[in-house]
Structure formats: structure tokens, C-alpha cells
Motif scaffolding. Structure first.
Motif, mmCIF file in Angstrom:
data_model
loop_
_atom_site.group_PDB
_atom_site.id
_atom_site.type_symbol
_atom_site.label_atom_id
_atom_site.label_comp_id
_atom_site.label_asym_id
_atom_site.label_seq_id
_atom_site.Cartn_x
_atom_site.Cartn_y
_atom_site.Cartn_z
ATOM 1 N N SER A 164 63.143 -28.025 -30.443
ATOM 2 C CA SER A 164 64.406 -28.741 -30.543
ATOM 3 C C SER A 164 65.400 -28.251 -29.496
ATOM 4 C CB SER A 164 64.992 -28.583 -31.943
ATOM 5 O OG SER A 164 65.167 -27.209 -32.256
ATOM 6 N N THR A 165 66.377 -29.087 -29.192
ATOM 7 C CA THR A 165 67.355 -28.767 -28.146
ATOM 8 C C THR A 165 68.797 -28.861 -28.617
ATOM 9 O OG1 THR A 165 67.321 -31.071 -27.389
ATOM 10 C CG2 THR A 165 65.781 -29.546 -26.323
ATOM 11 N N SER A 185 72.621 -33.645 -31.791
ATOM 12 C CA SER A 185 71.837 -33.761 -30.569
ATOM 13 C C SER A 185 72.498 -34.812 -29.683
ATOM 14 C CB SER A 185 70.389 -34.160 -30.885
ATOM 15 O OG SER A 185 69.587 -34.101 -29.729
ATOM 16 N N THR A 234 71.780 -36.113 -22.538
ATOM 17 C CA THR A 234 72.048 -35.104 -21.508
ATOM 18 C C THR A 234 73.319 -35.401 -20.712
ATOM 19 O OG1 THR A 234 70.564 -36.304 -20.013
ATOM 20 C CG2 THR A 234 69.631 -34.473 -21.263
ATOM 21 N N ASP A 261 66.345 -35.326 -31.577
ATOM 22 C CA ASP A 261 66.393 -35.203 -30.119
ATOM 23 C C ASP A 261 65.774 -36.413 -29.436
ATOM 24 O OD1 ASP A 261 67.487 -32.702 -30.582
ATOM 25 O OD2 ASP A 261 65.636 -31.607 -30.149
ATOM 26 N N SER A 311 67.555 -38.825 -26.718
ATOM 27 C CA SER A 311 67.035 -39.110 -25.386
ATOM 28 C C SER A 311 67.115 -40.593 -25.046
ATOM 29 C CB SER A 311 65.580 -38.628 -25.260
ATOM 30 O OG SER A 311 64.705 -39.455 -26.012
#
Length: 316
Positions: A49-50, A64, A67, A96, A100
Motif C-alpha cells: 500500500s502507498t 489514498s 499522484t 490505491d 490510480s
């Protein structure tokens, strides 16, 4: 059979495994369904996970972000989990993946930090297992099933909706740009969380239903929603829906029966609600959540279910 073999077996193969000495009882088969509300599948190799866990209005929320957010506008998406909750790596990866695709994802802790009962053991029986050992395994699984039933009974609208209202209220303050860009809030839900997508899509909410958060709203809380293999859904949950919905359903799902689903479809059709329902045969309850299965057909269905849900929230 090794622990790895047990961990990677699909639940329907657990239920169908042949044994000349003993066959699984209905209770042990039902446990295979329950497990997927409270136990993760193995995390896909190399994935992690980010996002991070933050506080919103006193509620723990996994967030999340795309970017390039906030430099590029994003729509706000609520992700409502099953019993594995927001600390599940698989659920975090699921969030996530939606991020994205350009969504700012908020995944709230619906259960106040309470972990759903579960375990690594899964019922199986083969010729190498003695009758006494099989009886003991069955007893353990029946006890687990009872504990999960009790836990699900405590996951009530009176407990969960105020938590969601707090998060929605905070989102309107903290992430007003994302809500404005999407002209509302979107939601996806899995297992237990699936039912609450339905409740957020209802068209009227009386002030007395949510005194704790103080939110009063005369319309649906979400613009559109998608749900996969929901649990604890009742026919009344389909009444007064006013947000378009996409349903991922499992054929012969003990936790969301075909009978309840068909009643729900009739109600949505009678109310002229924009909706779609896709029934997936040959897959276990919980299949749409990120996680590894040995059977390629289940993995393919997992991808298809995600694409169905993603397309719905993107198109609305």
C-alpha cells in the motif's frame, strides 16, 4: 496439506473437497462464506500500500491520493470495507488502485477499531485425518461461524451511519475541491460495506437518525455507488434509493441470497432507478476484494468485477 496449501485454496474447493470418510456439514460450508468477510486472501506478490491513515472528525481513515493531486482535479470516493477493515493491506491496495484512476479515496474505519473475529484455520477433511480430528475441526469452525454471526449482528446502522456521517461532514470541509469537481461523493463497498453504499444512496434522512454528528440531509449522500457481494442486506435497504447503483453479486451467495437480490432488482426497476446487476457464477463470496486465488477463473472474475465498478463510478 501444508499451511500454504490451506491459505491458497479457494473456499469453494474447501467445501467441495471429496472425502470418503466424512463430508463438510452445512455449518462448515457456511463458514467458508463467512471467512471472506473477516479474513484476507494472500496479498498479491510484490504489492504493497502507498496511502496513510489519518483522522477525520475523530475517525481513523485510510486516505489514498492520485499522484498529481491536488494539481490535477480528482473526484472523491468513499471505499467501505468488509470486516478486515482499514488496516488490511489488501483493502489498502484496493483503495490505491482506485486512486490510480484519479479518485481521492477515503476508506473509513467503520468498526471503531474492533477487529472482526477470524482465523487462519479453514475446515478440510481427507483420508489422512482421523475421525476425531475431523470432529474437532468442525467444532472449531462452527464456533467461529457463531462468533462471526454475533459480530455481524453488532454491525448495525445505528453504529455505522454516524461514523459515515462524520467522515462525510469532514470531507466537505477538507476536500471540498474534490467533491465539487465530481459534483458529489462516489462510493464503493465490499461485503459488510456494500450494504452501507445502499443506505448512503437512500433519498431521505431524518435528523433524529443522526443526532451525534448533527448532519441533516434531504437526499442521497452519494452521487453514484457500486457494491460487491454485500452482506446483511434486507429488502428494505432497496427502498427509496435515489443514486444510480452497480451491483456485483455472487450466485448462490449465503450472505446475499438470490431471493433478496431479486426483490431488490424488482424494487429498483419499479422505482425507475438507474442500476445494473451482474451475477458471477463459480466464485466465492469476497472474490472481488484484492487477493490471490489459485484458480485463474476467480482471478479473471476479480478483474472483471473491478472494471465493472470502476466504469460505473467513472461514467456517473
Amino acid at each position: 496439506m501444508t499451511e500454504v496449501d490451506i491459505a491458497t485454496k479457494a473456499p469453494e474447493s474447501d467445501a467441495q473437497q471429496d472425502s470418503s470418510t466424512n463430508e463438510p456439514t452445512d455449518a462448515s460450508q457456511q463458514m467458508g462464506e463467512h471467512e471472506h468477510c473477516v479474513t484476507d486472501r494472500p496479498t498479491p506478490a510484490g504489492q504493497g500500500s502507498t496511502g496513510e491513515i489519518i483522522k477525520l472528525n475523530g475517525v481513523d481513515v485510510y486516505i489514498s491520493k492520485p499522484t498529481d493531486y491536488p494539481h490535477t482535479p480528482s473526484r472523491l470516493l468513499l471505499l467501505l470495507t468488509g470486516g478486515t477493515g482499514i488496516k488490511s493491506t489488501n483493502n489498502q491496495i484496493q483503495a490505491d488502485i482506485y486512486a490510480s484512476e484519479g479518485f481521492l479515496v477515503l476508506m473509513p474505519d467503520l468498526f471503531g477499531g474492533e477487529k472482526a473475529p477470524g482465523g487462519k484455520d479453514t475446515y478440510f477433511a481427507d483420508n489422512s485425518t482421523s475421525l476425531l480430528e475431523q470432529v474437532k475441526l468442525k467444532a472449531v469452525e462452527i464456533a467461529k461461524s457463531f462468533m462471526i454471526d454475533m459480530w455481524l449482528a453488532r454491525i448495525t446502522e445505528a453504529k455505522i451511519m454516524p461514523i459515515l456521517h462524520k467522515v462525510i461532514e469532514a470531507a466537505h470541509e477538507e476536500y471540498a475541491d474534490a467533491i465539487k469537481y465530481g459534483e458529489g461523493i462516489y462510493a464503493v463497498g465490499y461485503c459488510v460495506g456494500g450494504r452501507y453504499v445502499l443506505l448512503l444512496a437512500k433519498g431521505s434522512h431524518e435528523a433524529g437518525n443522526d443526532e451525534e454528528s448533527g448532519m441533516v440531509k434531504a437526499g442521497p449522500y452519494i452521487k453514484a455507488g457500486a457494491l460487491a457481494h454485500a452482506a446483511s442486506v434486507t429488502p428494505d435497504d432497496f427502498k427509496n434509493l435515489q443514486a444510480p447503483l452497480s451491483l456485483v453479486c455472487v450466485e448462490n451467495d449465503a450472505l446475499f441470497t438470490d431471493e433478496v437480490r431479486k426483490v431488490g432488482e424488482d424494487i429498483m426497476t419499479q422505482d425507475n432507478l438507474e442500476h445494473e446487476v451482474q451475477v458471477y457464477p463459480g466464485v466465492p463470496h469476497g472474490f472481488a476484494v484484492t487477493g490471490q486465488y489459485q484458480e485463474s477463473a476467480i482471478m479473471d472474475a476479480q478483474v472483471t468485477a473491478y472494471e465493472q465498478m470502476l466504469a460505473w463510478v467513472k461514467d456517473h
